[in-house]
Every structure is written in C-alpha cells, then in structure tokens.
Design a protein around this motif. Structure first.
Motif, PDB file in Angstrom:
ATOM      1  N   TYR B 550       0.843  -1.187   0.000  1.00 40.73           N
ATOM      2  CA  TYR B 550       0.000   0.000   0.000  1.00 40.73           C
ATOM      3  C   TYR B 550       0.884   1.244   0.000  1.00 40.73           C
ATOM      4  O   TYR B 550       2.114   1.140  -0.104  1.00 40.73           O
ATOM      5  CB  TYR B 550      -0.966  -0.038   1.191  1.00 40.73           C
ATOM      6  N   GLY B 551       0.261   2.400   0.152  1.00 37.62           N
ATOM      7  CA  GLY B 551       0.982   3.669   0.008  1.00 37.62           C
ATOM      8  C   GLY B 551       2.252   3.773   0.825  1.00 37.62           C
ATOM      9  O   GLY B 551       3.264   4.286   0.367  1.00 37.62           O
ATOM     10  N   GLY B 552       2.196   3.231   2.061  1.00 34.99           N
ATOM     11  CA  GLY B 552       3.349   3.378   2.929  1.00 34.99           C
ATOM     12  C   GLY B 552       4.438   2.355   2.662  1.00 34.99           C
ATOM     13  O   GLY B 552       5.544   2.454   3.186  1.00 34.99           O
ATOM     14  N   ILE B 554       5.483   1.254  -0.507  1.00 34.31           N
ATOM     15  CA  ILE B 554       5.973   1.186  -1.891  1.00 34.31           C
ATOM     16  C   ILE B 554       7.492   1.257  -1.981  1.00 34.31           C
ATOM     17  O   ILE B 554       8.128   0.432  -2.637  1.00 34.31           O
ATOM     18  CB  ILE B 554       5.297   2.275  -2.753  1.00 34.31           C
ATOM     19  N   THR B 555       8.095   2.225  -1.287  1.00 35.91           N
ATOM     20  CA  THR B 555       9.547   2.379  -1.389  1.00 35.91           C
ATOM     21  C   THR B 555      10.271   1.110  -0.949  1.00 35.91           C
ATOM     22  O   THR B 555      11.157   0.610  -1.634  1.00 35.91           O
ATOM     23  CB  THR B 555      10.025   3.561  -0.524  1.00 35.91           C
TER      24      THR B 555
END
Lengths: 368, 595
Positions: B550-552, B554-555
């Motif tokens: 999810y958004g948090g 990705i990296t």
C-alpha cells in the motif's frame, strides 16, 4: 491535484505480535491532542488536495479504538469523498459505534478479522473471538454498511489446510463485498518470529499451496482476484457495483496521495515523504504550527517507471507498457513469456494466473 | 674475495619459527643495519626497494662477520616451490635448521631438511624461542638431532628475539659450513637460484657464482634455454643494493639482464660468459610444469580484459604461472590457469583479488591428466570437460605425501589416506610422541579438501608436505552434470571409476541444495557419457509474492525487488536456470558430506 487522502490513527489497545505498523498502545488521554495535530497538518497541506476528494482512508493502528469524541471530531472535520473507509477491529465495533461511523459519512469498513479459529486468533495475539467478528459484521450491516471488507491472514503457525478452508468458508458465509488475504510475514528479529519461527519453518512446505487455495476458493465463490492480495464481489453479484477498493487502487495505479499522521507517507508530484513516527514530536510540532519532521525521497522518472511496473503488475488488468520500456528487461520478458508467466500484447503486459502466483520474482525479473 | 673467506648458507624453518627475526639479529650483529635503522623483519619490509625505480626483493644478503663474507640466501616459504627451494639450497654449502622450541619439527621443515641433506649441505641445528614459557628446548633438540644424525649437545639454543646465542650461531657458520669449492680459473658458471622482474630493468637474476668470474657489460648466455643478453649491472644486497664491477667464484649476487620476458630466464639454469663459455651447465635444471589447474572467471563478465591484463602482469613475476583463454558455456570467458600446487593457486587468486581488485569465480581445481585416445597420440588434458569420451589409457600425477602427527592421530590419518586411494609407504617415530608418515597418493585426491580434512581429523596437529613424483595409470572416468537437460561444462569432473557413482550422487544432491527453486521444475543429473547415474529435482516455486503493498510500503517493496534483481544478476544463467556462483564450488567439498 491530489484526490486521495490517507489519515493514520496509530492507537491500539495492545500490540499484536506479528504487527509492524506504526502503532501506539493506549494513551487514551492523548487521542484528542493527536486529532488536533492531524487536523493541523491537514490544514497545512490542504492546498495540495483537489476541492473534491475521491477517497479518504482512515488506517491504523485501530482507528475505531480512538476515543469516540476525538474520532467523531476528526470525521466531522474531514472533507467528504466518494469512498470513505475506516479500518476497524471487531471488538471495537459496537452497535452505537457502527451507527456513529455511518452517520459521520463513512461508507466502507475494513474489518480486521484475520481468522475465525479461536486457536489461531490466540497465536496472533488477537483479542476478538470468532463470534465477536460475526457480531461486529452484523452491527455494521444493521447500521447500513453495504461495503464491508475482511482482512484474513493465512500461513499462521499451526494452521492446517483444513483450518484455512474453514476460515474462508466462515468468511464467505457472511458474504462480505471485499476480502484482503495476506500471507503472514514473520519478520526476522521480531518477538513473533522468535516465538514461532521454527514452527513456521517446519510448515513452510505444507503452506506453499495456501495462496493457490485462497485464490481458487474465492474465485469459485464469485470474487474477482483483482490485486495480488485483494478480492471483491464481481459486479453481477453486486448489483453492477465495482467493489474494488478505490483508495488502494489509487496506489496501484500510481496516483498521487496525501498521508497525514505519524509515519504516514505521501507521494505527490515526483516526491515522497514520510512523517516522523514519533507521536510526541509530531504533536508538538503541529500544535506549534510547524510541519512535522519528514523523511524526503525524490522520485526520479526511472524510479517512477519501476514503481509503475511493480504496482501495475499486481492488478488483473493489463499494464500499458507505453513509456515504461526502459524499466523492462527484454531478455527476461521473453523468457517469462516462454515459461507462460507473462502475456505480452506488444502494448500491454499481463501476468498469467501462475505468473501472479509468482508475481514477486516475475516482477523482479522483469525490472531492467 | 678469496673463497676460503666466503660462507654461503640458508635458513630452513617452518613459517613462524623465527626465520625473519633471526635474519634481523644477524643483520644487526654484523652491523649491516645499525641499531638506529633496525626495525622488525628488515628483509621482508625491504622487499620493495624503490631506489632509481627498481623494485626487487633481496633474495640474498651479504654481511661481514669476523673477516668473513657471509651470504644468507632466502628460500621460498612453501610446499609448492620445492624445486625453487632446492635451487636456493644448491647455491649454499650450509643451512641453519631452525626449529621452534615449543612446536618442534614440522613436515615442511622436514622436507626442506631432507632436501638440504640430499644437497650435501652442512646443517647447523638451531632451536629457537627458548625464552618462551611453553618452550621445551630439550625435546626439540633431541628431535632435530635425531633427524640429522647429530648429538643433541651440538644443537644451538637461541632466542632470535633477545639475541641470546646468535653470535655463537654465526661462529658456527664460519667454522662448520665449508668454503665454496669452485674453480676461480675455469670458464664462468653461475646458478640462477631465483629471479624477479622490474618494470624498468627487466628480469633480475639472483645467482651463485660457482666457477670463474663475471663482470659488468659482459655478454652472457643462459645455457638451458640459450637466452643471450648483456649483464647491465652486477652487485649484491647488504641489505641495500650495492652495484659491483664483478662477481667472483663463490660469491652470491644479482645480475640485471634487461630481458623483458621472464620466461626466457628460468630458475635452475646456468649462466656462462659468451667470451669463454663453459662446456657443461651446472647439474639439476628441470622444466617445472604446472600440475594443478582451475578455471578463473570474472564474476562480472565485463571484467574479462582486466583479468587478462592482471594475469599478464602476474606472469612477469611468476614464471611458473600458466594460463590460456577458456570459454565455458556456463561461466563465459575466462582463463584456464595452471599452478605448481594448491598454495600457489591460493597465492595467485589472492593477488588477483587484492592487488588487482578483481571479483573472481574460481572453479574446483583439477590436476593435469595424460590421455591416450584410440588411434591417436598421448595428449595432456587440463580441463575435465576436455577429456575425450573414449580413451585407451589415462594417467594422473602422483605425489609422495609426508605427514607429521602426534601418535594418537595416526589411525585417523591412515583412514583419510585410504579413502583417498593412498598407498602406505613408511612410518617412523620422530620422538615418543610424534610420528612421520609417508604415503603415495594421486595428486587429484588432495587438490580439493584434503588439507582441511587432515587438519580437522587431527585437531590441527598434522603438518603436511608433498612432492610430485610422476604420472601413473588410473581407472578414471568423466562425470558430467546436466542442469535442466543442459550439460554444464564447469561442473564436469574426472574421478576414479569406483567412486564415480558416489561422487555423482553427492554432487547432484549438493547442487539440489545450492540451486534455488525456480519458476519451473529443474532436473539435475549426473551422467557418464549418455548414462545417467544420479538425478534430483529442484521443485518449482508455487508462490512468490510480496504479500501487501500500500501507500506506505511502496519504497521498501521496490527496494526489495531491486535487491532481488541484483541477486539474480550475480547468478550464472545456465539455459533458463539461474545458478548461484556457490553451486559451482559444490564439487569442492563433496567429501565433507560423506562423514
């Protein structure tokens, strides 16, 4: 302009052994101040957001553990959106709270079920009992929620294939609109891995097939396997509604999003930043009118391309390769096609069913 | 100087028994180095003398002691250079046999002591480190006296560290080591006992003049190879370099040849003067041939030119190093390299990695084979995959292994040697506690992990040395490995027919563990010709996903995939199969599994 807002509510009654999110246990006295800080951050960044939001997602932690008055104040102050999701733990969903969420504009609830086996819930440190889950579900239905998602975990120490079948069956009996199914990740060095690592290693071979089992069972029940770990009722079983999680879909389609709260990540216009995970510093900064400390990560074009490939291939829809060729390894693509893992139309890439089962390695291979 | 005032000697010692420290004391006592200049291990630290751009290690150092000229000649330190050691010893009339008072005689000391005895050298026995608390000078003296047939009272007891007893050792060198016995009036002859290469001055030969004398600018000839050159400069080290107009009979020194190719001047050859050439060379020249071979491949195939350049440079200083280009379908472009032995291989590999900063994949070493194909002449095979399918006869090199162990480990050593096709030769007690064993073994049996096994089965107490004795017929077959149906040349091995099945099975079992699961089933087979003798399967993976993203996340997930990709790039692609580099070394410790 960003049309997707994430709000992090870190508070939990206790910490589950397997959890690696930014969470804060207890501290009910600080919930109000934290919500003040959230709203302050939101005001500071408001200009990044479009006037009309598409999605708002309240994640945690346990958003529904947040002290009711504070949560109410937050929801009241946040802008409306087409999809407003709140994550909830079953034991926190009372009839009253379900109604309150509905009244405050929430139209989707993601329920942290994890399992319907008492024994396995204990292994996961979960407080809820199987019946608590069912009760929470009906409270939500009674309050008018017609878009409920379950989180399920498989690969739990001691979980047999029959246990997993049972969990899936129990979940399907309730007919949720959406399911997220995750394999348990036992991170090295955690308390959980320390306690269960050996058991998991012993079971590794047996659990190899669980992912296939999950996909087969849910697809057979009429769910669309639209993302690696996510399933939703197909439109023909849902009055024509597209029940994919719109907020999460925005991540997978590479759209911009703003995140507020401790540890929250934002990605806007080639820049990504993560707020400090420390509650006190976050609150202090914002109540003094300053932005919280942030870790900044520039996203050069080539990184954005790789992320598009990585995220896009998680979906069941074809990934348009236009503009992404530099991020792709041509030789690997050819090999993966021959192995029947990827379909390449020339303009789009799609992973086959087996390709999706091996999606991690396949994507790593494909990246140039 | 007149020959009756000259004494030429070496120090024979096991590593760490104090050779360098003793050399330091000798330099100090003879005032070759003032106490002010004195620092530890002068000769070793001086190895790169940079005066006038010249970089040569002093292989012999000249000092004065009570009116005598003493030449201390260095011997190469380890088992693979037996031939070089024998040349250095041939340049002397005497040797100090130096033994650590705490550790006693070691196999390598023994081997070199025997070499010295064979060369009729006068041996001055010395027990060192008598100042150590755990020293047992009497036991060490008894052992060493027994070895050379002398009485323990004649053994010098010294501490090279404190200098105690060192003067007496120098006196003994003068008294006991015979003076050189060459003919100063005869045509000039000098033995080349070592050589080195300087990028500006070319090959530098270290010589012992036996007959006649040499002078600067004289036209010279190396008698075995026929190489002609002019002596650009003569001289000696003391311990700094001193040019000298002549080198006389009995003296030791260096000759700067200006030759740009090390292979044109070999250790063991005889120098003579073109003006008045000697009729016969000095005895004992041997053409040293590499016996151990391994493939060297750059981990990153882009580094191939760097590897080639590095080998070229190393070869300048190491005439014994052999290399030729090799192409492996599994490992790409590299070199097949020949070494005198295992340690030589280790040294070369280490130098390539350290001095040239190369990342190398070294295949399991094998020996040289002599092969007689049907209707054809004998050929030498350096790579298992080059072994013809049909052969009439095969010969492999044999060694004489010399092992010293405490008596309680004799059984363990015998068992190991029996497992390795060894033939018992001789057993003798060096003392009540320590036994000297000799065995005949195929060299192939020791090139993999013999030394490790020996050490582990004797708790590190065994010392080991060997000497290649020649080729003998063997019942040998080539075992090939197929991964997903493709033969992997770099994994082929030549083994004794009786153990082919076991080896093949162990190898595929090991490979099955080393090759990670892939996106499809991978068959691993061992075969002799077309006959499969063992098979294992690496089952395909059924799931390989990042659970959530999810958004948090990705990296972090992106970095995970990037690392995974980088890991895959380090693997070697064999057909469609990704094989980790380690798998190519699986053949190295097959025997570890047996136990």
């Amino acid at each position: 302009m960003t049309r997707h807002l994430y709000v992090h509510l870190p508070f939990c009654a206790h910490r589950c052994g397997y959890c690696d999110f930014v969470t804060v246990v207890g501290r009910t006295g600080q919930h109000g101040a934290y919500v003040d800080a959230l709203l302050a951050e939101f005001e500071l960044e408001r200009e990044l957001l479009a006037p009309e939001l598409d999605t708002v997602f309240l994640g945690g932690g346990t958003p529904t553990f947040t002290e009711p008055a504070a949560l109410e104040r937050l929801l009241h102050a946040l802008p409306r959106a087409a999809e407003v999701t709140v994550e909830a733990n079953p034991e926190t969903v009372t009839q009253e709270r379900a109604r309150a969420l509905r009244r405050l504009g929430v139209n989707r609830v993601s329920l942290g079920v994890q399992s319907f086996r008492q024994r396995l819930l204990v292994v996961l440190d979960r407080v809820a009992q199987p019946d608590t889950v069912r009760r929470a579900f009906y409270h939500l239905r009674d309050a008018g929620f017609d878009n409920i998602s379950f989180d399920l975990i498989y690969g739990i120490p001691g979980q047999s294939a029959a246990d997993l079948e049972g969990d899936l069956g129990d979940a399907l009996d309730l007919e949720p609109e959406h399911l997220s199914c995750y394999e348990l990740e036992a991170k090295p060095g955690t308390r959980f891995t320390h306690a269960h690592g050996e058991e998991l290693a012993r079971q590794a071979d047996a659990m190899e097939t669980y992912f296939e089992l999950v996909v087969e069972r849910l697809v057979a029940a009429g769910y669309r396997w639209y993302e690696t770990a996510n399933f939703c009722l197909t439109p023909d079983l849902a009055d024509g509604r597209d029940l994919r999680a719109r907020h999460n879909l925005a991540y997978w389609l590479g759209r911009d999003y703003l995140g507020v709260g401790i540890g929250a990540v934002s990605t806007i216009e080639s820049r990504r930043w993560r707020n400090t995970p420390r509650l006190q510093r976050y609150v202090t900064a914002l109540l003094a009118g300053r932005r919280p400390e942030r870790e900044l990560e520039p996203l050069p074009l080539e990184v954005q391309r790789r992320e598009r490939v990585m995220l896009g291939l998680r979906l069941d829809e074809p990934l348009a390769v236009d503009g992404l060729t530099e991020a792709l390894d041509g030789a690997a693509l050819e090999r993966l096609e021959r192995l029947g893992l990827v379909r390449n139309s020339g303009e789009t890439l799609t992973l086959t069913a087996r390709g999706r089962m091996l999606g991690g390695g396949v994507t790593a291979d494909l990246l140039a | 100087m007149a020959q009756d005032s000259i004494r030429n000697f070496s120090i024979i010692a096991h590593i760490d028994h104090g050779k360098s420290t003793l050399a330091d004391r000798i330099l100090e006592l003879t005032h070759a180095v003032s106490s002010r200049e004195m620092r530890e291990q002068v000769l070793d630290s001086m190895e790169l003398e940079r005066e006038r751009g010249i970089t040569i290690k002093a292989q012999a150092v000249r000092v004065e002691w009570k009116g005598h000229q003493l030449n201390l000649i260095d011997t190469p330190g380890h088992v693979d250079f037996t031939y070089e050691v024998s040349r250095s010893l041939q340049a002397c009339e005497g040797a100090l046999l130096l033994v650590d008072a705490a550790q006693g005689t070691q196999a390598q000391t023994l081997a070199n002591a025997y070499l010295a005895l064979e060369n009729d050298l006068e041996i001055v026995p010395v027990v060192n480190k008598i100042d150590l608390q755990q020293a047992d000078p009497d036991a060490a003296a008894a052992e060493i006296a027994d070895l050379i047939g002398d009485s323990p009272e004649h053994v010098h007891r010294i501490s090279a560290k404190t200098g105690q007893g060192v003067e007496e050792v120098l006196d003994a060198v003068v008294e006991r080591v015979p003076q050189p016995a060459g003919d100063p009036g005869a045509p000039a002859r000098a033995l080349i006992f070592d050589s080195s290469y300087d990028q500006y001055r070319g090959v530098v030969a270290f010589v012992r003049v036996v007959d006649g004398s040499f002078s600067t600018r004289e036209p010279l000839r190396a008698m075995a190879l026929g190489t002609r050159f002019e002596a650009e400069e003569l001289g000696f080290f003391s311990p700094t370099r001193r040019a000298s107009r002549t080198l006389e009979a009995g003296e030791v020194g260096y000759v700067i040849t200006g030759l740009k190719d090390v292979s044109r001047l070999r250790v063991g050859d005889t120098l003579t003067s073109e003006r008045r050439p000697a009729a016969e060379p000095l005895p004992g020249y041997k053409d040293v041939k590499p016996m151990v071979f391994a493939g060297l491949f750059p981990t990153d195939s882009d580094d191939y030119p760097e590897l080639r350049d590095a080998l070229e440079k190393l070869k300048l200083n190491d005439a014994a190093l052999f290399y030729e280009p090799e192409t492996s379908q599994a490992l790409g472009f590299g070199f097949r390299c020949g070494f005198l032995g295992l340690l030589h291989m280790e040294i070369v590999r280490e130098r390539l990695e350290r001095e040239f900063d190369l990342d190398l994949l070294v295949t399991a070493p094998n020996v040289a084979y002599r092969v007689k194909p049907p209707h054809d002449d004998w050929v030498e095979v350096h790579t298992p995959s080059d072994m013809p399918n049909e052969v009439e006869e095969v010969e492999e090199p044999y060694i004489k292994a010399s092992i010293i162990v405490p008596k309680e480990y004799v059984g363990a050593v015998m068992e190991l040697n029996n497992d390795r096709r060894g033939r018992f030769d001789h057993l003798e007690y060096l003392s009540e506690e320590r036994v000297h064993l000799t065995y005949e073994l195929p060299l192939a049996e020791i090139v993999l992990d013999y030394y490790d096994q020996l050490k582990s089965r004797t708790r590190g107490y065994a010392s080991f040395d060997y000497d290649v004795t020649g080729f003998r017929p063997g019942k040998l077959v080539r075992v090939d490995v197929l991964v997903a149906g493709e033969s992997v040349d770099a994994l082929s091995l030549i083994v004794d027919r009786d153990s082919a099945y076991d080896r093949g099975r162990l190898l595929v079992e090991r490979l099955q563990k080393e090759i990670p699961r892939q996106q499809f089933d991978v068959a691993i087979q061992a075969a002799i010709g077309a006959r499969v003798i063992a098979r294992e399967t690496v089952k395909a993976r059924r799931k390989d996903v990042l659970a959530k993203c999810y958004g948090g996340d990705i990296t972090r997930k992106r970095k995970l995939l990037e690392q995974q990709k980088a890991g895959k790039k380090r693997m070697k692609q064999v057909g469609m199969v990704e094989v980790p580099q380690e798998a190519f070394l699986a053949v190295l410790n097959l025997d570890g599994e047996k136990k």
